[in-house]
Enzyme design. Structure first.
Site, short mmCIF file in Angstrom:
data_model
loop_
_atom_site.label_atom_id
_atom_site.label_comp_id
_atom_site.label_asym_id
_atom_site.label_seq_id
_atom_site.Cartn_x
_atom_site.Cartn_y
_atom_site.Cartn_z
N LYS A 69 22.69 87.49 -59.54
CA LYS A 69 22.51 86.89 -58.21
C LYS A 69 21.75 85.57 -58.30
O LYS A 69 21.56 84.88 -57.31
CB LYS A 69 21.75 87.86 -57.31
N ARG A 74 24.50 101.65 -61.26
CA ARG A 74 25.38 101.47 -62.42
C ARG A 74 24.56 101.16 -63.67
O ARG A 74 24.82 101.69 -64.75
CB ARG A 74 26.34 100.30 -62.18
N ASN A 99 22.55 97.88 -48.83
CA ASN A 99 23.54 98.43 -49.76
C ASN A 99 23.18 98.19 -51.22
O ASN A 99 22.90 97.06 -51.62
CB ASN A 99 24.90 97.76 -49.52
N HIS A 108 26.85 90.22 -54.34
CA HIS A 108 27.16 91.43 -55.12
C HIS A 108 26.95 91.19 -56.61
O HIS A 108 26.98 90.05 -57.08
CB HIS A 108 28.62 91.85 -54.89
N GLY A 109 26.76 92.28 -57.33
CA GLY A 109 26.74 92.21 -58.79
C GLY A 109 25.34 92.02 -59.37
O GLY A 109 24.34 92.03 -58.66
N ASP A 116 32.88 101.92 -47.93
CA ASP A 116 32.31 100.60 -48.20
C ASP A 116 33.45 99.61 -48.47
O ASP A 116 34.35 99.90 -49.26
CB ASP A 116 31.41 100.74 -49.44
N GLY A 162 25.00 93.54 -51.20
CA GLY A 162 24.58 92.83 -52.40
C GLY A 162 23.08 92.81 -52.58
O GLY A 162 22.50 91.78 -52.93
#
Ligand code: G3H
Ligand code: 13P
Ligand code: ZN
Length: 385
Positions: free
Chosen positions: A198, A277, A271, A194-195, A98, A229
């Site tokens: 958003k 996480r 993705n 990402h993250g 990735d 993302g």
């Protein structure tokens, strides 16, 4: 079965109109859990090691500064873990790099046993992106390994994905990119980021994948379209983390409704990393709350200290450094460490299981026309003459 390349899995998602999740792993326990939950749902599986995941698995706890040597070591370890659980699985499994940063990182992944790579040239001018991507395609396809490129820039937590601005993908450029590079899949920018922050009620610009897919059909291009993302950032998990002392603010993900519409508009690969996480972090916090004796454990007490010191963080790599032997090799020396790996595995399965069902990839494993890397090598040789 041996690990397969990305192409047959993307082809099946395209042909049968479902979304295929692609899930990031940073530890042996995560690889094990991702494969097990896909097997349980009879779904094809895409596991991803990001460039930094390779660095971390190479033993670099300061993974943001991992060297190429760290990444080479880590790529082999991730591949070893994915082979251990994936080769005996009843479903096709891909190991995909990735956000490969450069040619060397992609080569290191392929040489280490990855069966698919992403080269992220999205921060480069178009012609340089094409040039770099072509170079990676040449090396990869000669080995039967598939390639994902990226065109357009995502906003968000981009410190390690090489860009800071958001520019949506131009559909005409996407077609030109497919033609000039020969990539098997293309990551596009259409409103995701990402993250875990958003924005609130993010709306995706699904006209972009629709337009690209329409043009691809006209031009006879059968590649995949990839949505980076794409974490949903479940509010219930964020609330649970904060109730356990976490300090996560301004969180927001992509709604399932938007993701389903994106799938209907031609997105194949979705993705997800952040959601995993979050779930793993929540589980570890919950564990230390329920079992206070673990807070002073010689084996895992340091993990508790790191969780407490980093209440605003949710990347398990920050917390797992005291048990790198377990992270890198899957060794479980005692019951305290076993309790942590259980947190990791349950977190992965909660999130990934939900998304397999929502994206519609459950039960689809038998539909994938698997090919060995040797057969893929032959395929590319025939088709790229
Ligand atoms: O898209 C980025 C992934 O979440 C990987 O993140 O570079 O911190 O491993 P990372
Ligand atoms: P999230 O941060 O939304 O999980 O995105 C992950 C990703 O795009 C990995 O390449
Ligand atoms: Zn990404």
């Amino acid at each position: 079965m041996a690990l397969v390349s990305l192409k047959p899995i993307i082809d099946a998602a395209n042909q049968y109109h479902y979304g295929q999740g692609a899930f990031n792993v940073n530890a042996v326990a995560q690889a094990k859990a991702v494969i097990e939950v896909h097997e349980m749902f009879r779904s094809p599986a895409i596991l991803q090691g990001a460039d930094l995941a390779n660095g971390f698995m190479g033993g670099c706890t300061d993974f943001v500064h991992a060297t190429l040597e760290d990444k080479k070591r880590g790529a082999k370890r991730i591949a070893e873990a994915v082979r251990t659980y994936g080769e005996n699985a009843s479903i096709p499994v891909v190991l995909h790099l990735d956000h490969g940063k450069d040619y060397e990182a992609c080569k290191a992944a392929i040489d280490g046993g990855y069966t698919s790579v992403m080269i992220d040239g999205s921060s480069l001018p178009f012609d340089q992106n094409v040039e770099l991507t072509r170079e990676v395609v040449r090396y990869a396809h000669q080995r039967g390994v598939s390639v994902e490129g990226e065109l357009g820039v995502l906003a968000g937590v981009e410190d390690h994905v090489f860009a800071a601005d958001s520019t949506y993908t131009n559909p005409l450029k996407a077609i030109e990119f497919f033609k000039k590079t020969g990539v098997d899949a293309l990551a596009i920018s259409y409103g995701t980021m990402h993250g875990a922050s958003k924005g609130k009620d993010v709306k995706l610009r699904c006209q972009i994948p629709s337009a690209i897919r329409e043009c691809m059909n006209h031009e006879g291009i059968t590649g995949g379209l990839v949505s980076h993302g794409s974490s949903t950032v479940p509010a219930y998990i964020v609330e649970e983390i904060n109730a356990l002392g976490g300090e996560l603010n301004n969180t927001g993900g992509i709604s399932m409704k938007e993701l389903k519409e994106a799938i209907a508009c031609g997105i194949n690969k979705i993705n997800v990393d952040t959601d995993i996480r979050l779930a793993v972090t929540r589980n570890m916090k919950e564990l230390f709350q329920a079992h206070s004796s673990l807070r002073t454990s010689g084996e895992v007490g340091e993990i508790y200290r790191l969780l407490e010191e980093n209440r605003e963080k949710f990347d398990p790599r920050v917390f797992l450094t005291p048990i790198m032997d377990t992270v890198m090799f899957g060794r479980i020396p005692n019951s305290d460490v076993a309790a942590i790996t259980d947190c990791i595995e349950r977190g992965v399965k909660e999130v990934v299981g939900t998304l397999i069902v929502q994206f519609g990839s459950y039960g689809k494993a038998p539909l994938v026309q698997c090919k060995t890397l040797e057969e893929m090598k032959e395929f590319y040789r025939e088709n790229e003459r």
